[in-house]
Write an enzyme that holds these catalytic residues in place. Structure first.
Site, short mmCIF file in Angstrom:
data_model
loop_
_atom_site.label_atom_id
_atom_site.label_comp_id
_atom_site.label_asym_id
_atom_site.label_seq_id
_atom_site.Cartn_x
_atom_site.Cartn_y
_atom_site.Cartn_z
N LYS A 45 0.82 -1.21 0.00
CA LYS A 45 0.00 0.00 0.00
C LYS A 45 0.86 1.26 0.00
O LYS A 45 0.44 2.31 -0.49
CB LYS A 45 -0.93 0.02 1.22
CG LYS A 45 -1.84 -1.20 1.37
CD LYS A 45 -2.87 -1.29 0.27
CE LYS A 45 -4.00 -2.27 0.58
NZ LYS A 45 -3.58 -3.69 0.67
C1 PLP Z 1 -4.18 -4.81 0.20
C2 PLP Z 1 -3.33 -6.02 0.13
C3 PLP Z 1 -3.56 -7.02 -0.82
C4 PLP Z 1 -4.69 -6.96 -1.80
O1 PLP Z 1 -4.57 -5.89 -2.70
P1 PLP Z 1 -5.89 -5.37 -3.49
O2 PLP Z 1 -5.42 -4.20 -4.23
O3 PLP Z 1 -6.90 -5.06 -2.44
O4 PLP Z 1 -6.31 -6.50 -4.34
C5 PLP Z 1 -2.69 -8.09 -0.86
N1 PLP Z 1 -1.68 -8.21 0.02
C6 PLP Z 1 -1.44 -7.28 0.97
C7 PLP Z 1 -0.32 -7.49 1.92
C8 PLP Z 1 -2.24 -6.15 1.05
O5 PLP Z 1 -1.99 -5.22 1.99
#
Ligand code: PLP
Length: 494
Positions: free
Chosen positions: A110
């Site tokens: 993120k």
């Molecule tokens: C948010 C997240 C995901 C999923 O990503 P999306 O964009 O919601 O599909 C996968 N792995 C981790 C560690 C995340 O923080």
């Protein structure tokens, strides 16, 4: 190039307006009116830094930002907050490549977008001469919340409110959030799951009374969730950058198609990959990897999206989602961008909890392959990869790795595979240690981190240094029904 709402194609705004608003006013999501074609000289691009690649991509997708403005945002975001100067390094593990997206301040992917979003928002406000305070309303399955607060803490003209599901995030994720500093940060846990938090947040976005009250207080809502194109667009960058790194290493020929394997929850990361492909990057297949909450796997095999099932708490909590927001965008593109048909499907989703995409559109999803891994398979995968390559994956990455293993023999999956590693194992020490048969149950959080350090030999990331001793600043837990009044309270009183 502008952005239009999935629920009403005539509702069009500029990129900067879409970033300020987050969600479209009609409840839809903004998508590009046309996908820009990005023409890259790979000879040249194989020498690009992450920041240089970011400029090329952002310029194409955020067309009302000036080059100067974008450069400034990029320089402020991708600096020594990241513990690796490459920002998103690629490593070879076994037969595959792993794109490590966890070198940012909160050790999850993120950070790739949320480190730049505050700067994009500030610039967007300037472009639109908008002086209102931004109230960033966020639902998190564990990682978005912390990464968004790390970006927005003490940013003037913003308040950030994060709702997370009590008991639905890892112990390290919770500790990261409840110790967040910054006068403008508010962290509240809810008694419910991520879907409860996300659907209430969407409801609040469209709450006209609330909007009116905000307006009277000189404020407006915006979103740090991946419904905001300010999240999606920066995520397109690392797909191009991964390709450039493979060219630079001589691992692929220029023009050769590669595959990306993406652990998926809200369909944001993988949607960015889809936009990368549509804008011209040589991609063969995108693997949509799910955990036990496998709504997307089922959709890709049946054409029916059905959230009527039990919500599973897994060892990959950031993917514990049954209503995958960004999937609406893919469906919109797949059905020929007909906003009436799309609105009907979304109405079905809210009234019946399911919808069916007509047979004639199914071939429009052929860019994707889907697979899933349950908790046991995820554990086994962490173990197998460690035994084979001494590389330790976090559970989300392992879900994707296992998905590749299940699909590996398919002829369609030709060419190199790049697995996206979305979190550091240090974020999920308990699940990782137990996968490596090092019984973590009687260990404190601190002992778990130490054990992981010992076996992995990977230095502690700055994100966990001092984390366990930090003061807990946020302690409130509420019912889902009380989210509205909490928001109101924060907007009017602090
Ligand atoms: C948010 C997240 C995901 C999923 O990503 P999306 O964009 O919601 O599909 C996968 N792995 C981790 C560690 C995340 O923080």
């Amino acid at each position: 190039m502008n952005y239009k709402s999935t629920r009403n194609s005539t509702n069009q705004v500029t990129a900067s307006q879409a970033i300020l608003q987050g969600l479209a006013t009609d409840g839809g999501l903004y998508v590009p009116t046309e996908i820009p074609q990005i023409d890259i000289d790979w000879e040249e691009a194989s020498k690009y830094s992450y920041q240089e690649m970011a400029l090329v991509i952002l310029k194409a997708f955020l067309s009302d930002f000036s080059e100067e403005e974008l450069k400034e945002c990029i320089q402020s975001a991708y600096d020594d907050k990241f513990d690796d100067p490459v920002i998103a390094p690629i490593v070879k593990v076994g037969d595959n490549y792993i794109l490590e997206l966890f070198h940012g301040p909160t050790i999850a992917f993120k950070d790739m977008a949320l480190s730049i979003l505050p700067y994009l928002m500030k610039t967007a406000a300037k472009i639109n001469n908008n002086q209102k305070e931004s109230i960033i309303l966020t639902a998190t399955s564990g990682d978005t919340g912390k990464a968004a607060m790390a970006g927005f803490a003490d940013v003037e003209g913003t308040k950030i409110i994060v709702f997370y599901p009590k008991g639905g995030v890892s112990s390290i994720q919770e500790q990261q959030m409840v110790t967040q500093k910054g006068k403008n940060t508010h962290v509240i846990s809810i008694r419910g799951n991520f879907d409860d938090a996300q659907s209430k947040v969407k409801e609040l976005f469209n709450d006209q009374d609330l909007k009116h009250i905000l307006n009277e207080n000189g404020a407006q809502f915006s979103s740090a969730n991946s419904i905001n194109i300010g999240r999606l667009v920066p995520q397109i960058v690392y797909y191009y950058y991964a390709y450039a790194q493979l060219v630079a290493k001589g691992s692929i020929e220029t023009g050769q198609a590669i595959n990306f394997d993406i652990p998926t929850g809200n369909f944001g990361n993988i949607l960015a990959a889809y936009y990368a492909k549509k804008s011209g990057l040589a991609i063969n297949k995108l693997i949509c990897a799910s955990n036990d909450n496998k709504v997307l796997f089922d959709f890709f095999h049946t054409g029916t999206y059905d959230r009527n099932r039990s919500f599973e708490l897994t060892t990959s909590p950031s993917m514990d989602i049954l209503v995958s927001s960004n999937f609406e965008r893919l469906v919109y593109h797949a059905i020929g961008e007909d906003s009436q048909v799309l609105s009907n499907l979304m109405d079905d989703l809210s009234s019946k909890g399911s919808y069916r995409v007509e047979e004639k559109y199914h071939s429009q999803f052929s860019d994707f392959l889907a697979a899933y891994a349950n908790n046991l398979e995820t554990e086994e995968e962490i173990n197998t990869v460690f035994e084979e390559s001494k590389y330790i994956m976090d559970p989300h990455t392992a879900v994707a790795s296992k998905a590749w293993r299940k699909l590996n023999s398919q002829e369609e999956l030709q060419g190199p595979v790049v697995i996206l590693s979305t979190a550091s194992p240090y974020k999920f020490p308990e699940a990782v240690l137990s996968a490596l048969d090092l019984d973590p149950r009687n260990m404190s959080d601190k002992q778990q981190l130490e054990a992981l350090h010992e076996i992995s030999q990977v230095p502690y990331p700055p994100a966990v240094e001092g984390l366990l001793d930090a003061e807990i600043l946020h302690k409130t837990t509420i019912e889902v029904e009380d989210m509205r009044s909490s928001v109101l309270d924060i907007v009017t009183h602090s």
